[in-house]
Design a protein around this motif. Structure first.
Motif, short mmCIF file in Angstrom:
data_model
loop_
_atom_site.label_atom_id
_atom_site.label_comp_id
_atom_site.label_asym_id
_atom_site.label_seq_id
_atom_site.Cartn_x
_atom_site.Cartn_y
_atom_site.Cartn_z
N PRO A 12 0.82 -1.21 0.00
CA PRO A 12 0.00 0.00 0.00
C PRO A 12 0.86 1.26 0.00
CG PRO A 12 -0.77 -1.56 1.64
CD PRO A 12 0.55 -2.07 1.15
N GLY A 13 0.32 2.30 -0.60
CA GLY A 13 0.94 3.61 -0.52
C GLY A 13 1.84 3.93 -1.68
N ASP A 14 2.02 5.23 -1.93
CA ASP A 14 3.01 5.66 -2.88
C ASP A 14 3.83 6.74 -2.21
OD1 ASP A 14 0.78 7.70 -4.94
OD2 ASP A 14 1.45 7.94 -2.89
N LEU A 17 0.85 9.21 -0.29
CA LEU A 17 -0.23 8.70 0.53
C LEU A 17 0.29 7.68 1.54
CD1 LEU A 17 -3.23 8.19 -1.89
CD2 LEU A 17 -2.60 10.20 -0.58
N GLU A 19 -0.58 4.49 4.44
CA GLU A 19 -1.48 3.34 4.55
C GLU A 19 -2.82 3.74 5.16
OE1 GLU A 19 0.10 -0.18 6.28
OE2 GLU A 19 2.01 -0.04 5.22
N VAL A 22 -4.93 5.23 2.33
CA VAL A 22 -5.39 4.19 1.41
C VAL A 22 -6.51 3.36 2.03
CG1 VAL A 22 -4.71 2.14 0.12
CG2 VAL A 22 -3.18 4.11 0.20
N VAL A 46 -1.22 1.97 -5.14
CA VAL A 46 -2.33 2.57 -4.40
C VAL A 46 -3.67 2.15 -4.98
CG1 VAL A 46 -3.44 4.74 -3.75
CG2 VAL A 46 -0.96 4.53 -3.63
N THR A 49 -4.52 -1.47 -4.23
CA THR A 49 -4.90 -1.75 -2.86
C THR A 49 -6.31 -1.24 -2.56
OG1 THR A 49 -2.57 -1.53 -2.26
CG2 THR A 49 -4.16 -1.56 -0.47
#
Length: 212
Positions: A12-14, A17, A19, A22, A46, A49
């Protein structure tokens, strides 16, 4: 010929962002049985997920194949990444029940261009998840949101002060008053202050991800 890739084990995440962001977005989406569009997907983690939680597939576009990692592909959710410029691809109809859009920031109206094309590819009541950067956004974005989206909510991103996460559903008709959207953007709320009954139902669209 387009190149597509899918794989397992999403992260998750970039770069912007967290977790928490998301997970909060995913919790607000219900429906499934459709395809979520990510028109500038980066590594596609992202959108993969979020879509995994919502029960949708993902079709992502990324013109820089050096940054694309292999996203999620399991029995519940599939992600396909196409290494093409989103603006160079002709997509027929309105096949996407939802759009996740985290557009690049370089001026020149690029955020508005991504938003306008993505909106045109959703049916009425399609759900938009739009990431708005802390450094601002193109002048046409607010007007477009006011014209085409209803039930809009704006959240503070958990890990990046000033960044906002907007969700809304596509209207059945156009309106032009942008004052409400502007006020929402000025006063984003935290996740714990949201209406606990709030959710966005993604309309069912095409069932196959093989669009191109």
């Amino acid at each position: 010929m387009v190149k597509a890739k899918s794989a397992k084990n999403p992260t998750p995440g970039d770069y912007r962002l967290t977790e928490e962001d998301v997970a909060a977005i995913g919790d607000l989406l219900t429906g499934g049985g459709c395809i979520m569009l990510d028109p500038c997907c980066g590594d596609a983690m992202v959108a993969s997920t979020i879509a995994h939680v919502a029960g949708t597939d993902v079709l992502g576009f990324e013109k820089d194949d050096h940054i694309v990692k292999a996203p999620l592909d399991d029995t519940k959710q599939k992600t396909v990444v196409i290494y093409e410029d989103f603006f160079d691809v002709d997509i027929k109809g309105k096949p996407f029940g939802a759009v996740y859009l985290n557009p690049p920031i370089n001026g020149n109206g690029i955020q508005r261009r991504f938003l306008e094309k993505a909106t045109s590819l959703m049916p009425f009541d399609g759900v938009l998840v739009l990431i708005l950067p802390k450094d601002g956004f193109d002048g046409g974005v607010t007007a477009h949101l006011a014209s085409w989206y209803k039930d809009v909510v704006v959240f503070k991103a958990a890990g990046s002060p000033g960044m906002r996460i907007l969700l809304g559903a596509k209207k059945h008709y156009r309106e032009t008053d942008g004052s409400t959207i502007a006020e929402l953007l000025k006063k984003p709320v935290s996740y714990d202050k949201r209406d606990r009954d709030l959710e966005f139902t993604i309309p069912k669209t095409v069932s196959s991800i093989d669009l191109i």
